[in-house]
Motif scaffolding. Sequence first.
Motif, PDB file in Angstrom:
ATOM      1  N   LEU A 132     -13.814  -3.551   4.047  1.00  0.00           N
ATOM      2  CA  LEU A 132     -14.506  -2.383   3.500  1.00  0.00           C
ATOM      3  C   LEU A 132     -13.587  -1.551   2.620  1.00  0.00           C
ATOM      4  O   LEU A 132     -13.991  -1.050   1.580  1.00  0.00           O
ATOM      5  CB  LEU A 132     -15.073  -1.521   4.641  1.00  0.00           C
ATOM      6  CG  LEU A 132     -16.264  -2.164   5.356  1.00  0.00           C
ATOM      7  CD1 LEU A 132     -16.563  -1.455   6.657  1.00  0.00           C
ATOM      8  CD2 LEU A 132     -17.484  -2.153   4.454  1.00  0.00           C
ATOM      9  N   ALA A 192     -13.998  -0.824  -1.374  1.00  0.00           N
ATOM     10  CA  ALA A 192     -13.934   0.519  -1.958  1.00  0.00           C
ATOM     11  C   ALA A 192     -12.873   0.587  -3.053  1.00  0.00           C
ATOM     12  O   ALA A 192     -13.026   1.283  -4.048  1.00  0.00           O
ATOM     13  CB  ALA A 192     -13.636   1.550  -0.872  1.00  0.00           C
ATOM     14  N   ARG A 205     -10.058   6.141   7.881  1.00  0.00           N
ATOM     15  CA  ARG A 205     -11.202   6.001   6.959  1.00  0.00           C
ATOM     16  C   ARG A 205     -11.796   4.590   7.046  1.00  0.00           C
ATOM     17  O   ARG A 205     -13.008   4.403   6.959  1.00  0.00           O
ATOM     18  CB  ARG A 205     -10.762   6.257   5.514  1.00  0.00           C
ATOM     19  CG  ARG A 205     -10.812   7.708   5.127  1.00  0.00           C
ATOM     20  CD  ARG A 205     -10.655   7.927   3.629  1.00  0.00           C
ATOM     21  NE  ARG A 205     -10.011   9.210   3.406  1.00  0.00           N
ATOM     22  CZ  ARG A 205      -8.752   9.383   3.048  1.00  0.00           C
ATOM     23  NH1 ARG A 205      -7.972   8.339   2.796  1.00  0.00           N
ATOM     24  NH2 ARG A 205      -8.244  10.597   2.910  1.00  0.00           N
ATOM     25  N   ALA A 248     -15.576   3.737   7.952  1.00  0.00           N
ATOM     26  CA  ALA A 248     -16.435   2.927   7.074  1.00  0.00           C
ATOM     27  C   ALA A 248     -17.057   1.768   7.847  1.00  0.00           C
ATOM     28  O   ALA A 248     -18.235   1.442   7.660  1.00  0.00           O
ATOM     29  CB  ALA A 248     -15.613   2.404   5.896  1.00  0.00           C
TER      30      ALA A 248
END
Lengths: 192, 133
Positions: free
Chosen positions: A182, A186, B47, B51
């Motif tokens: 992920l 990003a 983070r 996510a």
Amino acid sequence: MIDPDADLVRSAGAGDAQAASALVRRHLPRMVALGRRMLNDAAEAEDVAQEVFLRVWREAPRWKPGAAKFETWMHRVALNLCYDRLRRRREKSDPDAGLYVADGAASAGDAWLARQRVAKVGAALAQLPERQRSAIELVHFQELTNIAAAETLEISVEALESLLARGRRALKAALADVAQDLIGDADGVPRV
Amino acid sequence: MDRQRFDYLLEAYGADFARWPDGEREAAAAFAAAHAAELTEVLQAARALDAALGTRRVEAPTPDLLSARILAAHKRQRGAGLDWRAAAALAACAVFGVALGYGGGLLAPVADDGDYFASAFETPFADYDGDEG
């Protein structure tokens, strides 16, 4: 303590259909979502949400604001119903059961990958002890304040933080690859 | 806010300060801004987990049928409450009716049995034309 639901609960308890409808609109989606994450089963989640509201209708005529916020009480009832069901059955072999992946525009490959991730995260959550899982559900997904979440679980804020930290540590270990993917997405870094 | 406190809260609440306790949110943001370089790694890891958890946000629409079932249950419950009141009113009417009937019976003029007997046969006999063949 101001309870934004107090008037609606009182009116629904007195038989006001519009108040009942407003409570359902405000809270039903969150109750269903909580049930889905806790139980990994869409049908069971709906059963739980319905049972929560049946209890609301039963208790509303006697509802006295002040002891606990309605939302807190409702989450507590929902979690207890989920605990009951979890105790009555083993976790399903497919933790992805009933989940909806909101990615209609994605290609088949991306959709498959997304489902895999969701399933893996679901499996990791399912492996957590119930209390850690509940703490993460309330704070991360339901977005309750730490005080409301602690009240819901009937523990101190420090105990809540301990549950959260232990839960997140276990998830971090179990989901290292998913998290890395992920982050890669990003950052625009291609996945291998 | 010091590093130990920051790490403790980061472990519990993740990288989104919106989830942090009300009283510590601003101090945490200021601490993060002041120590951006040394916090990069821990914040990125937090983070990443946020996510990953975010993939489990269920966005399924709530079925209309479920809402309808729940609201029907509310209506039934409300109906049960009304039935209770209706039953009480009905019972009160019944008691009143029995009392009225009993009292009215006592107050009504009572004819002699003979009069009742005569009037009971008066009309049929008057209509009978006596044709027996």
